[in-house]
Design a protein around this motif. Structure first.
Motif, PDB file in Angstrom:
ATOM      1  N   GLU A   1     -10.837  19.283  -0.405  1.00 48.89           N
ATOM      2  CA  GLU A   1     -11.538  20.597  -0.673  1.00 48.89           C
ATOM      3  C   GLU A   1     -12.988  20.271  -0.692  1.00 48.89           C
ATOM      4  O   GLU A   1     -13.591  21.452  -0.018  1.00 48.89           O
ATOM      5  CB  GLU A   1     -11.005  21.301  -1.793  1.00 48.89           C
ATOM      6  N   ALA A   2     -13.499  19.383  -1.157  1.00 48.42           N
ATOM      7  CA  ALA A   2     -14.948  19.324  -1.072  1.00 48.42           C
ATOM      8  C   ALA A   2     -15.547  19.140   0.165  1.00 48.42           C
ATOM      9  O   ALA A   2     -16.827  19.455   0.539  1.00 48.42           O
ATOM     10  CB  ALA A   2     -15.527  18.241  -2.110  1.00 48.42           C
ATOM     11  N   PHE A   3     -14.747  17.877   0.809  1.00 49.75           N
ATOM     12  CA  PHE A   3     -15.406  17.576   2.236  1.00 49.75           C
ATOM     13  C   PHE A   3     -14.357  17.953   3.309  1.00 49.75           C
ATOM     14  O   PHE A   3     -13.944  16.978   4.033  1.00 49.75           O
ATOM     15  CB  PHE A   3     -15.704  16.075   2.072  1.00 49.75           C
ATOM     16  N   PRO A   4     -13.983  18.868   3.669  1.00 50.27           N
ATOM     17  CA  PRO A   4     -12.917  19.289   4.521  1.00 50.27           C
ATOM     18  C   PRO A   4     -13.265  18.915   6.044  1.00 50.27           C
ATOM     19  O   PRO A   4     -14.568  19.177   6.364  1.00 50.27           O
ATOM     20  CB  PRO A   4     -12.742  20.820   4.416  1.00 50.27           C
ATOM     21  N   GLY A   5     -12.407  18.138   6.722  1.00 51.41           N
ATOM     22  CA  GLY A   5     -12.731  17.691   7.977  1.00 51.41           C
ATOM     23  C   GLY A   5     -13.921  16.788   8.137  1.00 51.41           C
ATOM     24  O   GLY A   5     -14.403  16.397   9.165  1.00 51.41           O
ATOM     25  N   HIS A   6     -14.237  15.934   7.045  1.00 52.00           N
ATOM     26  CA  HIS A   6     -15.224  15.052   7.067  1.00 52.00           C
ATOM     27  C   HIS A   6     -14.509  13.756   6.642  1.00 52.00           C
ATOM     28  O   HIS A   6     -13.773  13.720   5.808  1.00 52.00           O
ATOM     29  CB  HIS A   6     -16.285  15.493   6.041  1.00 52.00           C
ATOM     30  N   PRO A   7     -15.000  12.572   6.917  1.00 52.57           N
ATOM     31  CA  PRO A   7     -14.432  11.574   6.674  1.00 52.57           C
ATOM     32  C   PRO A   7     -14.562  11.049   5.127  1.00 52.57           C
ATOM     33  O   PRO A   7     -13.457  10.567   4.440  1.00 52.57           O
ATOM     34  CB  PRO A   7     -15.616  10.066   7.314  1.00 52.57           C
ATOM     35  N   TYR A   8     -15.225  11.830   4.500  1.00 47.77           N
ATOM     36  CA  TYR A   8     -15.245  11.595   2.898  1.00 47.77           C
ATOM     37  C   TYR A   8     -14.155  12.460   2.201  1.00 47.77           C
ATOM     38  O   TYR A   8     -13.824  12.326   1.107  1.00 47.77           O
ATOM     39  CB  TYR A   8     -16.498  12.230   2.218  1.00 47.77           C
ATOM     40  N   GLY A   9     -13.416  13.360   2.947  1.00 49.35           N
ATOM     41  CA  GLY A   9     -12.500  14.174   2.674  1.00 49.35           C
ATOM     42  C   GLY A   9     -11.256  13.405   2.608  1.00 49.35           C
ATOM     43  O   GLY A   9     -10.188  13.915   2.275  1.00 49.35           O
ATOM     44  N   ARG A  10     -10.966  12.097   3.579  1.00 51.16           N
ATOM     45  CA  ARG A  10      -9.644  11.439   3.534  1.00 51.16           C
ATOM     46  C   ARG A  10      -9.741  10.426   2.589  1.00 51.16           C
ATOM     47  O   ARG A  10     -10.838  10.022   2.003  1.00 51.16           O
ATOM     48  CB  ARG A  10      -9.785  10.630   4.806  1.00 51.16           C
ATOM     49  N   PRO A  11      -8.648  10.230   1.991  1.00 50.55           N
ATOM     50  CA  PRO A  11      -8.411   9.388   0.757  1.00 50.55           C
ATOM     51  C   PRO A  11      -8.645   7.848   1.512  1.00 50.55           C
ATOM     52  O   PRO A  11      -8.122   7.155   2.681  1.00 50.55           O
ATOM     53  CB  PRO A  11      -7.049   9.330   0.605  1.00 50.55           C
ATOM     54  N   VAL A  12      -9.169   7.158   0.533  1.00 51.05           N
ATOM     55  CA  VAL A  12      -9.807   5.582   0.801  1.00 51.05           C
ATOM     56  C   VAL A  12      -8.568   4.948   1.195  1.00 51.05           C
ATOM     57  O   VAL A  12      -8.334   3.929   2.134  1.00 51.05           O
ATOM     58  CB  VAL A  12     -10.742   5.042   0.070  1.00 51.05           C
ATOM     59  N   SER A  13      -7.467   5.170   0.155  1.00 45.21           N
ATOM     60  CA  SER A  13      -6.208   4.382   0.472  1.00 45.21           C
ATOM     61  C   SER A  13      -5.253   4.842   1.392  1.00 45.21           C
ATOM     62  O   SER A  13      -4.214   4.374   1.706  1.00 45.21           O
ATOM     63  CB  SER A  13      -5.680   4.396  -1.011  1.00 45.21           C
ATOM     64  N   GLY A  14      -5.622   5.852   2.192  1.00 46.80           N
ATOM     65  CA  GLY A  14      -4.884   6.668   3.111  1.00 46.80           C
ATOM     66  C   GLY A  14      -3.590   7.179   2.571  1.00 46.80           C
ATOM     67  O   GLY A  14      -3.670   7.618   1.602  1.00 46.80           O
ATOM     68  N   THR A  15      -2.839   7.706   3.691  1.00 48.48           N
ATOM     69  CA  THR A  15      -1.527   8.363   3.098  1.00 48.48           C
ATOM     70  C   THR A  15      -0.277   7.324   3.902  1.00 48.48           C
ATOM     71  O   THR A  15      -0.505   6.487   4.566  1.00 48.48           O
ATOM     72  CB  THR A  15      -1.422   9.582   3.995  1.00 48.48           C
TER      73      THR A  15
ATOM     74  N   THR B   1       0.948  -1.206  -0.038  1.00 50.92           N
ATOM     75  CA  THR B   1       0.045  -0.010   0.072  1.00 50.92           C
ATOM     76  C   THR B   1       0.976   1.268  -0.024  1.00 50.92           C
ATOM     77  O   THR B   1       0.514   2.219  -0.924  1.00 50.92           O
ATOM     78  CB  THR B   1      -0.921   0.004   1.141  1.00 50.92           C
ATOM     79  N   ILE B   2       2.106   1.169   0.918  1.00 53.47           N
ATOM     80  CA  ILE B   2       2.879   2.450   0.905  1.00 53.47           C
ATOM     81  C   ILE B   2       3.541   2.524  -0.490  1.00 53.47           C
ATOM     82  O   ILE B   2       3.722   3.770  -0.923  1.00 53.47           O
ATOM     83  CB  ILE B   2       3.734   2.273   2.053  1.00 53.47           C
ATOM     84  N   ALA B   3       4.000   1.545  -0.963  1.00 53.78           N
ATOM     85  CA  ALA B   3       4.583   1.586  -2.184  1.00 53.78           C
ATOM     86  C   ALA B   3       3.886   2.359  -3.463  1.00 53.78           C
ATOM     87  O   ALA B   3       4.387   2.970  -4.118  1.00 53.78           O
ATOM     88  CB  ALA B   3       5.214   0.206  -2.794  1.00 53.78           C
ATOM     89  N   GLY B   4       2.607   1.802  -3.312  1.00 51.04           N
ATOM     90  CA  GLY B   4       1.560   2.266  -4.255  1.00 51.04           C
ATOM     91  C   GLY B   4       1.349   3.724  -4.227  1.00 51.04           C
ATOM     92  O   GLY B   4       1.408   4.621  -4.937  1.00 51.04           O
ATOM     93  N   LEU B   5       1.110   4.374  -2.776  1.00 50.19           N
ATOM     94  CA  LEU B   5       0.964   5.645  -2.488  1.00 50.19           C
ATOM     95  C   LEU B   5       2.138   6.657  -2.806  1.00 50.19           C
ATOM     96  O   LEU B   5       1.980   7.692  -3.402  1.00 50.19           O
ATOM     97  CB  LEU B   5       0.605   5.724  -0.935  1.00 50.19           C
ATOM     98  N   ARG B   6       3.120   6.175  -2.852  1.00 46.47           N
ATOM     99  CA  ARG B   6       4.496   6.886  -3.112  1.00 46.47           C
ATOM    100  C   ARG B   6       4.680   6.909  -4.713  1.00 46.47           C
ATOM    101  O   ARG B   6       4.882   7.997  -5.199  1.00 46.47           O
ATOM    102  CB  ARG B   6       5.638   6.050  -2.429  1.00 46.47           C
ATOM    103  N   TYR B   7       4.323   5.887  -5.323  1.00 49.89           N
ATOM    104  CA  TYR B   7       4.157   6.062  -6.498  1.00 49.89           C
ATOM    105  C   TYR B   7       2.989   7.033  -7.281  1.00 49.89           C
ATOM    106  O   TYR B   7       3.186   7.692  -8.041  1.00 49.89           O
ATOM    107  CB  TYR B   7       3.813   4.671  -7.301  1.00 49.89           C
TER     108      TYR B   7
END
Length: 425
Positions: free
Chosen positions: A158-172, A136-142
């Motif tokens: 930007e569309a959903f700041p501070g909301h769960p939908y504003g977070r990337p499903v794959s994370g950081t 997962t981390i290798a994919g995120l860096r790519y």
């Protein structure tokens, strides 16, 4: 009347409902034409349930469900699937964890047992967790240098700041690194329950046999899930343009406005509207104006996104840095014109013809039918939706489209994200 409209009442699948002795419901289409069975299922609760600071946990969970379960470590589990040509997979979205199973009927005993183990007894072995984390981390860096991924992630932030939908499903990279085995075990216990799952089964399996298999597989799960509440939210940042600096010759663009959910009475008119605006591939207004007439982009389009707590109409394109302003102006002008003037009679008729005539293409395999049914059940549209859907489209009028436009593309200026180095912005 066109052939498509004349057949608007036709259904590509006859769907029945079955409730097992243990109270588990499944929608089913029985067919012995091919000796196989396909199952699709959707559990309420996806990436929006990720623990704070640990975005990507639900996706890691779904990727680990078939990485060892019950008495079988990862290699042994995968070998048992391969030996019987059983296909088993899981996915994660903002609101759900879904999965699918496909097997020859002759191997149904093994297939359903492996599915039960994956759902009820995943091992989360340390080596498997670390392998999936590293992948997962290798994919995120790519993806960090991919303009399309960068633009999409920034759009949701930007569309959903501070909301769960504003977070990337794959994370950081940071959030995935912070996920622990205990997080995965807890998330599994909170989401995967028999009380919040929608199931569809298609293929060569009689009702009494299926009922027993449903209890065997899903009866092993907890009765109720323990989901955190997710608040409603409207798309934010309308009228705003955000540039994410990337040293690339062509800027990637994402844009969006508020939309309507699947369960809204105006969703079907909005669906027809979207086809005319940007969803109709080569025939849409944006494709004609942006690509065909001006050569501004190779591709441009729009789609409807419906989540449990929000909805939007959003689109994509990419163009040379020097032509970004012109491209955005054309998109805004054409969107405004369609909203204010409505579609022509010819546009409306052709859009309805296409959407009705092409619907059956989504039901040409058992797996496709199962996935469609599970999604319809998840959206709570009713077991007769497949039969009603084309009639609903056939009934859409110009007034309906105008009303949907006023609530979506005409309601606000778009939030625009540009990943690149656009000239003039």
């Amino acid at each position: 009347m066109s052939a498509a409209l004349a057949e608007a009442g036709a259904s590509p699948a006859d769907v029945g409902s079955l409730i097992s002795p243990g109270g588990i419901e499944a929608w089913r289409v029985e067919s012995d034409f091919v000796p196989l069975v396909a199952v699709a299922f959707t559990f309420e609760g996806g990436a929006a349930q990720d623990p704070p600071g640990k975005a990507g946990a639900a996706q890691m969970l779904s990727r680990l469900l078939d990485e060892g379960a019950g008495p079988y470590r990862s290699d042994a589990f995968q070998e048992r699937l391969a030996n019987q040509a059983i296909e088993l997979g899981f996915t994660t979205g903002p609101d759900a964890i879904g999965g699918s199973l496909k097997s020859l009927t002759a191997h149904a005993d093994e297939a359903f047992e492996l599915l039960r183990l994956a759902l009820a007894e995943p091992r989360f072995d340390e080596d498997a967790v670390e392998r999936v984390r590293a992948q997962t981390i290798a994919g995120l860096r790519y993806q960090a240098n991919d303009p399309g991924t960068v633009a999409t992630k920034r759009f949701f932030a930007e569309a959903f700041p501070g909301h769960p939908y504003g977070r990337p499903v794959s994370g950081t990279v940071e959030s995935v690194a912070a996920i622990t085995r205990d997080d995965l075990v807890d998330l599994h216990s909170r989401i995967l329950s028999r009380g919040r799952v929608k199931i569809a089964v298609v293929g060569d399996m009689k009702a009494d046999e299926l009922a027993l298999r449903l209890d065997h597989v899903f009866g092993a799960l907890p009765e109720e899930s323990r989901l955190d509440p997710v608040p409603d939210i409207e798309l934010q940042g309308c009228g705003k343009r955000v540039v994410v600096d990337l040293d690339v010759p062509q800027s990637v663009i994402r844009f969006g406005v508020p939309g309507l959910s699947w369960r809204d009475p105006d969703f079907i008119p909005a669906y027809v509207l979207n086809h005319i605006l940007g969803g109709g591939a080569f025939t849409s207004r944006l494709f004609q104006e942006v690509r065909e007439k001006r050569g501004l982009a190779y591709g441009v389009g729009t789609s409807l996104a419906s989540y449990r707590r929000t909805a939007m109409t959003w689109g994509y394109t990419a163009t040379k840095n020097e032509r970004v302003v012109e491209c955005l102006d054309v998109i805004a002008a054409e969107t405004r014109r369609l909203s204010e003037e409505g579609p022509s009679d010819d546009e409306l008729a052709k859009a309805k013809d296409y959407l009705i005539g092409s619907y059956a293409l989504g039901f040409d395999t058992s797996t496709k039918i199962a996935h469609q049914l599970a999604q319809i059940a998840f959206e709570e549209l009713g077991i007769d939706y497949i039969r009603r859907r084309n009639r609903l489209i056939a009934a859409v009028t110009e007034e309906d489209v105008r009303r949907a436009a006023a609530r979506t593309i005409g309601a606000a200026e778009a939030l625009v994200i540009i990943a690149g180095r656009p000239v003039g912005i």
